[in-house]
Write a protein that holds these residues in place. Structure first.
Motif, PDB file in Angstrom:
ATOM      1  N   ARG A 137       0.561 -10.830   2.921  1.00  0.00           N
ATOM      2  CA  ARG A 137       0.920 -11.266   3.753  1.00  0.00           C
ATOM      3  C   ARG A 137       2.024 -12.407   4.200  1.00  0.00           C
ATOM      4  NH1 ARG A 137      -1.428  -7.126   6.562  1.00  0.00           N
ATOM      5  NH2 ARG A 137      -3.655  -5.783   5.293  1.00  0.00           N
ATOM      6  N   GLU A 138       1.244 -13.685   3.713  1.00  0.00           N
ATOM      7  CA  GLU A 138       2.278 -14.617   3.472  1.00  0.00           C
ATOM      8  C   GLU A 138       3.758 -14.535   2.989  1.00  0.00           C
ATOM      9  OE1 GLU A 138       2.209 -18.948   2.637  1.00  0.00           O
ATOM     10  OE2 GLU A 138       0.181 -18.059   1.924  1.00  0.00           O
ATOM     11  N   GLN A 139       3.838 -13.831   2.037  1.00  0.00           N
ATOM     12  CA  GLN A 139       5.534 -13.617   1.418  1.00  0.00           C
ATOM     13  C   GLN A 139       6.653 -12.852   2.870  1.00  0.00           C
ATOM     14  OE1 GLN A 139       6.292 -15.555  -0.971  1.00  0.00           O
ATOM     15  NE2 GLN A 139       4.427 -16.686  -1.203  1.00  0.00           N
ATOM     16  N   VAL A 140       5.603 -11.831   3.200  1.00  0.00           N
ATOM     17  CA  VAL A 140       6.804 -11.464   3.845  1.00  0.00           C
ATOM     18  C   VAL A 140       6.491 -11.012   5.226  1.00  0.00           C
ATOM     19  CG1 VAL A 140       5.815  -8.890   5.308  1.00  0.00           C
ATOM     20  CG2 VAL A 140       5.392  -9.032   2.951  1.00  0.00           C
ATOM     21  N   SER A 141       5.764 -12.762   5.424  1.00  0.00           N
ATOM     22  CA  SER A 141       5.883 -12.873   7.044  1.00  0.00           C
ATOM     23  C   SER A 141       6.864 -14.567   6.878  1.00  0.00           C
ATOM     24  CB  SER A 141       4.956 -13.765   7.341  1.00  0.00           C
ATOM     25  OG  SER A 141       4.935 -14.744   8.660  1.00  0.00           O
ATOM     26  N   ARG A 142       7.368 -15.046   5.855  1.00  0.00           N
ATOM     27  CA  ARG A 142       8.687 -15.734   5.781  1.00  0.00           C
ATOM     28  C   ARG A 142      10.022 -15.277   5.294  1.00  0.00           C
ATOM     29  NH1 ARG A 142       6.488 -19.468   0.769  1.00  0.00           N
ATOM     30  NH2 ARG A 142       4.619 -20.586   1.176  1.00  0.00           N
ATOM     31  N   ILE A 143       9.845 -14.219   5.107  1.00  0.00           N
ATOM     32  CA  ILE A 143      11.226 -13.049   5.149  1.00  0.00           C
ATOM     33  C   ILE A 143      11.433 -12.635   6.634  1.00  0.00           C
ATOM     34  CG2 ILE A 143      12.164 -11.325   4.355  1.00  0.00           C
ATOM     35  CD1 ILE A 143      10.660 -11.784   1.769  1.00  0.00           C
ATOM     36  N   ASP A 144       9.922 -11.889   7.119  1.00  0.00           N
ATOM     37  CA  ASP A 144      10.723 -11.579   8.773  1.00  0.00           C
ATOM     38  C   ASP A 144       8.924 -11.398   9.434  1.00  0.00           C
ATOM     39  OD1 ASP A 144      10.513  -9.389  11.207  1.00  0.00           O
ATOM     40  OD2 ASP A 144      11.799  -7.782   9.764  1.00  0.00           O
ATOM     41  N   PRO A 145       8.824 -12.449  10.399  1.00  0.00           N
ATOM     42  CA  PRO A 145       7.421 -12.600  10.601  1.00  0.00           C
ATOM     43  C   PRO A 145       6.698 -11.200  11.145  1.00  0.00           C
ATOM     44  CG  PRO A 145       8.711 -14.523  10.708  1.00  0.00           C
ATOM     45  CD  PRO A 145       9.296 -13.050  10.377  1.00  0.00           C
ATOM     46  N   GLN A 146       7.484 -10.455  11.888  1.00  0.00           N
ATOM     47  CA  GLN A 146       7.556  -9.363  12.739  1.00  0.00           C
ATOM     48  C   GLN A 146       7.400  -8.091  11.671  1.00  0.00           C
ATOM     49  OE1 GLN A 146      10.555  -9.242  15.267  1.00  0.00           O
ATOM     50  NE2 GLN A 146       9.438 -10.519  16.549  1.00  0.00           N
ATOM     51  N   GLN A 147       7.381  -8.313  10.424  1.00  0.00           N
ATOM     52  CA  GLN A 147       7.248  -7.112   9.629  1.00  0.00           C
ATOM     53  C   GLN A 147       6.007  -6.531   9.482  1.00  0.00           C
ATOM     54  OE1 GLN A 147       8.984  -4.327   8.588  1.00  0.00           O
ATOM     55  NE2 GLN A 147       7.753  -3.723   7.727  1.00  0.00           N
ATOM     56  N   PRO A 148       5.358  -5.685   9.487  1.00  0.00           N
ATOM     57  CA  PRO A 148       3.812  -5.404   9.188  1.00  0.00           C
ATOM     58  C   PRO A 148       4.160  -4.907   8.307  1.00  0.00           C
ATOM     59  CG  PRO A 148       4.373  -3.281  10.873  1.00  0.00           C
ATOM     60  CD  PRO A 148       5.343  -4.393  10.352  1.00  0.00           C
ATOM     61  N   VAL A 149       2.300  -5.214   7.454  1.00  0.00           N
ATOM     62  CA  VAL A 149       1.817  -4.960   5.819  1.00  0.00           C
ATOM     63  C   VAL A 149       0.910  -4.082   5.978  1.00  0.00           C
ATOM     64  CG1 VAL A 149       1.266  -5.440   3.543  1.00  0.00           C
ATOM     65  CG2 VAL A 149       2.755  -6.730   4.904  1.00  0.00           C
ATOM     66  N   THR A 150       1.105  -2.459   5.376  1.00  0.00           N
ATOM     67  CA  THR A 150      -0.397  -1.075   6.183  1.00  0.00           C
ATOM     68  C   THR A 150      -0.636  -0.620   4.679  1.00  0.00           C
ATOM     69  OG1 THR A 150       1.486   0.381   6.001  1.00  0.00           O
ATOM     70  CG2 THR A 150       0.699  -0.996   8.321  1.00  0.00           C
ATOM     71  N   GLN A 151      -1.592  -0.114   4.445  1.00  0.00           N
ATOM     72  CA  GLN A 151      -1.329   0.735   3.203  1.00  0.00           C
ATOM     73  C   GLN A 151      -2.546  -0.286   2.191  1.00  0.00           C
ATOM     74  OE1 GLN A 151       0.137   4.393   2.659  1.00  0.00           O
ATOM     75  NE2 GLN A 151       1.146   4.585   4.336  1.00  0.00           N
ATOM     76  N   VAL A 152      -3.043  -1.214   2.349  1.00  0.00           N
ATOM     77  CA  VAL A 152      -3.172  -1.641   1.404  1.00  0.00           C
ATOM     78  C   VAL A 152      -4.194  -1.169   1.129  1.00  0.00           C
ATOM     79  CG1 VAL A 152      -4.213  -4.593   0.919  1.00  0.00           C
ATOM     80  CG2 VAL A 152      -2.798  -3.772   2.920  1.00  0.00           C
ATOM     81  N   ARG A 153      -3.706  -1.484  -0.868  1.00  0.00           N
ATOM     82  CA  ARG A 153      -5.142  -1.028  -2.068  1.00  0.00           C
ATOM     83  C   ARG A 153      -4.860  -0.488  -3.238  1.00  0.00           C
ATOM     84  NH1 ARG A 153      -3.775   5.633  -0.210  1.00  0.00           N
ATOM     85  NH2 ARG A 153      -1.669   4.856  -0.297  1.00  0.00           N
ATOM     86  N   SER A 154      -5.409  -0.779  -3.952  1.00  0.00           N
ATOM     87  CA  SER A 154      -5.732  -1.245  -5.601  1.00  0.00           C
ATOM     88  C   SER A 154      -5.587   0.507  -6.090  1.00  0.00           C
ATOM     89  CB  SER A 154      -6.524  -1.374  -5.979  1.00  0.00           C
ATOM     90  OG  SER A 154      -8.441  -1.144  -6.296  1.00  0.00           O
ATOM     91  N   MET A 155      -4.601   0.088  -6.803  1.00  0.00           N
ATOM     92  CA  MET A 155      -4.433   1.718  -7.775  1.00  0.00           C
ATOM     93  C   MET A 155      -5.613   2.497  -8.183  1.00  0.00           C
ATOM     94  SD  MET A 155      -1.005   2.131  -7.397  1.00  0.00           S
ATOM     95  CE  MET A 155      -1.980   4.233  -8.177  1.00  0.00           C
ATOM     96  N   ARG A 156      -6.297   1.723  -8.530  1.00  0.00           N
ATOM     97  CA  ARG A 156      -8.020   2.583  -8.684  1.00  0.00           C
ATOM     98  C   ARG A 156      -8.776   2.928  -7.143  1.00  0.00           C
ATOM     99  NH1 ARG A 156      -8.534   3.944 -13.415  1.00  0.00           N
ATOM    100  NH2 ARG A 156      -8.862   2.361 -15.085  1.00  0.00           N
ATOM    101  N   GLU A 157      -8.398   2.155  -5.890  1.00  0.00           N
ATOM    102  CA  GLU A 157      -8.498   3.152  -4.986  1.00  0.00           C
ATOM    103  C   GLU A 157      -7.925   4.514  -4.742  1.00  0.00           C
ATOM    104  OE1 GLU A 157     -10.403  -0.343  -2.223  1.00  0.00           O
ATOM    105  OE2 GLU A 157      -8.291  -0.211  -2.658  1.00  0.00           O
ATOM    106  N   VAL A 158      -7.161   4.229  -4.702  1.00  0.00           N
ATOM    107  CA  VAL A 158      -5.998   5.514  -4.726  1.00  0.00           C
ATOM    108  C   VAL A 158      -6.202   6.862  -5.795  1.00  0.00           C
ATOM    109  CG1 VAL A 158      -3.255   6.353  -4.883  1.00  0.00           C
ATOM    110  CG2 VAL A 158      -3.857   3.942  -3.996  1.00  0.00           C
ATOM    111  N   ALA A 159      -6.881   6.336  -6.835  1.00  0.00           N
ATOM    112  CA  ALA A 159      -7.148   7.516  -7.550  1.00  0.00           C
ATOM    113  C   ALA A 159      -7.889   7.488  -7.152  1.00  0.00           C
ATOM    114  CB  ALA A 159      -7.296   6.873  -9.553  1.00  0.00           C
ATOM    115  N   ALA A 160      -8.732   7.162  -7.229  1.00  0.00           N
ATOM    116  CA  ALA A 160     -10.438   7.344  -6.201  1.00  0.00           C
ATOM    117  C   ALA A 160     -10.365   8.449  -5.072  1.00  0.00           C
ATOM    118  CB  ALA A 160     -11.648   6.425  -5.999  1.00  0.00           C
ATOM    119  N   ALA A 161      -9.195   7.500  -4.419  1.00  0.00           N
ATOM    120  CA  ALA A 161      -9.188   8.951  -3.306  1.00  0.00           C
ATOM    121  C   ALA A 161      -8.264   9.830  -3.480  1.00  0.00           C
ATOM    122  CB  ALA A 161      -8.014   8.124  -1.955  1.00  0.00           C
TER     123      ALA A 161
END
Length: 409
Positions: free
Chosen positions: A251-275
């Protein structure tokens, strides 16, 4: 013997029928839940085409009002990818228009040079993905032929594409796929790409048994097909622990480029496979709960009926003991009261389970509806449960004293 009557015979028959029915239904539910558990295990251990360990994915949707031009989109994502890859805890990072195992399908019609299509309206379709260089390495997708995308695959350069093995097997019937030209897109926006690589197959539509295993796929570089909505995937270095721990840094790296850019759907690929298996897991859990409840009710029913029968047979047991019957003879008498209808119920349940197993075939993955191991295991479990339910009344009957039983009459 004089106590036996037509009414008593009917009562015993009704009790036996009830016990047999309870046992049969319990076995059907046990077999069904066993099949679903086995199927769920097979799905969880099936080949996905990716290496999901240590991989984190996040969704970024750049607003068109702020990033109206493709060059702006490419610049944002390339800078973000470079910054993330510079982190000491990150092994590699890349961007993709949609992560695997999520039931999402962006299909485009395509045709391949040298493979004639008689009816243009019936051209085959393929799953279309936009990725940045390094995506296949980050996700652990093997490169089977050719090369990966590189920084030279940009706007103004020859259009490049990478296809998966499923597309090659089904639509490139002759010759080497590398260097072939593939035309893809909608009817009013066709683009022609040169195939520069072939990758292994990936499960796009999740692990559900109803999902197609492998779809034909076409990958194109982000710099040649900018996409405002993309997923950043990163692979943490071994020993870093849960990749979700990298979320604050990301999130910090995204904010350095664009402070207003949101980051969503934060998941590990293990969570994606389980879902992707959430529906199958719920159905398995529900049927398993029904099965355990049915086994419990059947055992309680067997215990209650046999305990009642033992209380009615106290006088007869006393006479048998007075005439020299041993504990094992009394126990055998009690066992027959409950074990015989239970065994008939297990037999009827086994036949019913084999027949009804075909009804859940669509929910099974690489499991035979008539799997003998599950059928025999369920029957043995129910038999042991029945014997345990009979143990208490059997033990009570074996302790009946002749004098006490006759005096009670």
């Amino acid at each position: 013997a004089g106590r036996t009557s037509l009414q008593g015979t009917r009562l015993r028959s009704s009790r036996s029928l009830l016990l047999a029915t309870e046992t049969a239904l319990a076995l059907v539910l046990l077999v069904g839940s066993g099949l679903l558990i086995r199927s769920l295990w097979e799905l969880q251990h099936s080949e996905t085409g990716i290496e999901a360990d240590n991989v984190l994915s996040v969704h970024l949707s750049l607003p068109y009002s702020k990033y109206p031009q493709g060059q702006q989109v490419v610049a944002f994502f390339e800078r973000l990818q470079s910054n993330v890859e510079d982190l000491g805890s990150v092994d590699s990072a890349a961007l993709v228009s949609q992560i695997p195992l999520t039931y999402w399908n962006n299909g485009l019609f395509f045709s391949i040079e040298g493979e004639p299509v008689e009816d243009l309206s019936r051209r085959p379709g393929a799953h279309f993905q936009v990725v940045s260089p390094g995506y296949f390495r980050t996700m652990g997708i093997p490169m089977l032929q050719g090369r990966d995308f590189n920084p030279r695959d940009r706007e103004g350069a020859p259009l490049a594409a990478i296809v998966n093995q499923a597309l090659v097997d089904s639509h490139i019937l002759s010759g080497d796929p590398i260097g072939r030209r593939i035309t893809a897109g909608s009817a009013d926006s066709l683009r022609t790409f040169e195939i520069v690589g072939v990758i292994g197959n990936v499960r796009v539509q999740g692990l559900s048994p109803t999902a197609q295993t492998y779809l034909p796929e076409i990958y194109v570089p982000l710099a040649q097909a900018p996409n405002n909505s993309s997923y950043l995937v990163l692979r943490a270095k071994p020993g870093q622990g849960d990749p979700l721990a990298l979320t604050p840094v990301l999130r910090e790296q995204v904010s350095r480029i664009d402070p207003q850019q949101p980051v969503t759907q934060v998941r590990s690929m293990r969570e994606v496979a389980a879902a992707s298996l959430s529906d199958e897991r719920f159905i398995t859990l529900l049927l398993g709960a029904f099965a355990l409840t049915a086994v419990f009710l059947a055992s309680v029913g067997i215990y209650s009926v046999v305990a009642f029968v033992v209380s009615r047979l106290t006088h007869q047991i006393g006479i048998r003991r007075a005439l020299g019957a041993l504990n094992r003879h009394v126990a055998a008498l009690v066992l027959r009261q409950g074990l015989r209808p239970a065994l008939w119920g297990i037999l009827a349940g086994a036949l019913l389970a084999v027949g009804l197993g075909e009804l859940i075939t669509s929910l099974l993955y690489q499991v035979n509806p008539g799997d003998p191991l599950i059928l025999v295991g369920s029957a043995l479990l129910l038999t042991v449960t029945t014997l345990l339910a009979l143990a208490v009344p059997g033990r009570r009957a074996s302790r009946v004293q002749p004098a006490v039983a006759l005096r009670a009459e």
